[in-house]
Design a protein around this motif. Structure first.
Motif: not given
Ligand code: NIG
Ligand code: FE
Length: 406
Positions: A107-130
């Motif tokens: 249950g790690g790997g890509i699915l682990n990242s998918a779980k976190l991503l779906n819980e995370t706000k767009e703004e926060k994703l943007f800031d981290a990617a930036w």
């Protein structure tokens, strides 16, 4: 009008005619350059270059590059830099002996990242990617392809692609977006693969196309992920929306995906840690760029892409970071270049061609970037003072890039 003159360049590297879209086979060892050179930028584009003695008298801004080299900025054609959190606990698991496949099965790997991503706000994703993007720029990168694929839900995939769209708008770097809804089957569809494929093809793709959120389509074609038949179906569906393919293939197993990609006129096939004679044959009659990701091989301790087999068969090759939280948590193209010399047995000239013009081709920006060519965008890197070009990959783990012009 705004002009920038770079003078006294020790060596201006990667000079190409505009009609050279990529370099293949034995040509990859050749890296045309001018010693003691100047380069003039006007309104962000390369206006002129040549011997320093012929440099114009003045410009709005002058940079003295004595002892330094000037190269096209790196074109990183394969990344996953929009993600939430990190996966350093899996790094520790790996040290303790688990493989990438075993971690994914738990249950790690890509699915682990998918779980976190779906819980995370767009703004926060943007800031981290930036932040990741800015770090990559400091290493000399001027163009980046970014994939979705940690959403694996309609809302999650759209969220990722909207973040990439915002990065395109705000960053001076050239950015291309790739839809990778077929990165893994989400938990909810573990036993209903056709249900997920229908969702991807009938709901995600039309929405993404309508908003103009993707330039390319990708699939993780691999055992336990997407079969060759599923890959074909997804790529065909993407093509209907004008999305050219860039595909994760042959990372762990040779399943015949390369041929399917070339038949679809894919722009690139990426990973290729394993490659068959038939794959090479298929690539030889195609316009598809093979892409090696040596930082992923280093991090996962899996085989390195057999670059010599590929290049010596007359094929081109591009290099990219694969920056992602699971298999390559680094966006450093200088490290990638060193690894390619050390572990792929590529020469420094081959490596620089692979990370500039061929990387540009693998993200379809070769008409704008990737070489020193009159009229192209002046995305350039200026090195620290160096004794030779070989110093760049030789100094592995260091960043000899002093300045990046975008
Ligand atoms: O390119 N192989 C598939 N995708 C990524 C890894 C993604 C992840 O582990 O999060 C790759 O290596
Ligand atoms: Fe990848």
């Amino acid at each position: 009008m705004n002009s920038v003159l770079i003078r006294n360049i020790k060596s201006l590297v990667g000079i190409r005619d505009a009609n050279v879209k990529m370099v293949r086979g034995a040509e990859m060892k050749i890296l045309p350059s001018i010693d003691n050179a100047y380069l003039l930028i006007e309104n962000g584009r390369i206006k002129a270059f040549g011997k320093n003695s012929a440099a114009p008298e003045r410009a709005d801004e002058t940079i003295n590059a004595a002892g330094k080299m000037v190269l096209p900025a790196w074109c990183d054609s394969h990344t996953h830099i929009v993600y939430a959190g990190s996966r350093e606990s899996e790094f520790a698991d790996k040290i303790n002996g688990l493989t990438y496949e075993e971690i994914a099965k738990r249950g790690g790997g890509i699915l682990n990242s998918a779980k976190l991503l779906n819980e995370t706000k767009e703004e926060k994703l943007f800031d981290a990617a930036w932040e990741r993007l800015e770090e990559m720029r400091s290493y000399g990168t001027g163009a980046v392809e970014i994939k979705s694929g940690y959403g694996l839900s309609v809302a999650g995939e759209l969220k990722m692609l909207r973040v990439i769209k915002k990065l395109k708008e705000k960053s001076p770097l050239t950015i291309k977006a790739t839809f990778l809804g077929a990165h893994a089957y989400p938990l909810a569809f573990k036993h209903n693969h056709s249900g997920y494929l229908n969702l991807l093809i009938e709901e995600m793709l039309p929405k993404i196309a309508k908003e103009g959120l993707a330039d390319f389509i990708d699939v993780f074609c691999e055992k336990d992920y997407f079969s060759t038949d599923e890959t074909k179906r997804i790529l065909e569906a993407g093509a209907k929306f004008g999305l050219r393919a860039k595909v994760h293939v042959n990372q762990f197993n040779v399943l015949g995906g390369v041929k399917i990609c070339t038949q679809q006129n894919a722009l690139s096939v990426d990973h290729l840690e394993h490659i068959s004679v038939d794959d090479i044959k298929a690539l030889n009659n195609s316009e598809t760029m093979p892409v090696a990701l040596p930082a992923c091989s280093l991090f996962l301790k899996i085989p390195y892409t057999p670059a010599r087999k590929i290049i010596d068969a007359g094929l081109p090759l591009a290099l990219a970071t694969d920056f992602n939280p699971g298999s390559s948590p680094s966006g450093n193209m200088n490290l990638v270049n060193s690894l390619a010399c050390i572990n792929l047995s590529m020469t420094p000239e081959e490596v620089i061609n692979a990370s500039t013009l061929n990387g540009a081709y693998a993200m379809n920006v070769e008409d704008e970037l990737g070489s020193i060519t009159i009229g192209k965008n002046a995305n350039l890197l200026i090195t620290k003072p160096v004794s030779s070009l070989t110093m760049l990959p030789y100094s592995f783990g260091s960043n000899l890039v002093e300045q990046v012009i975008i």
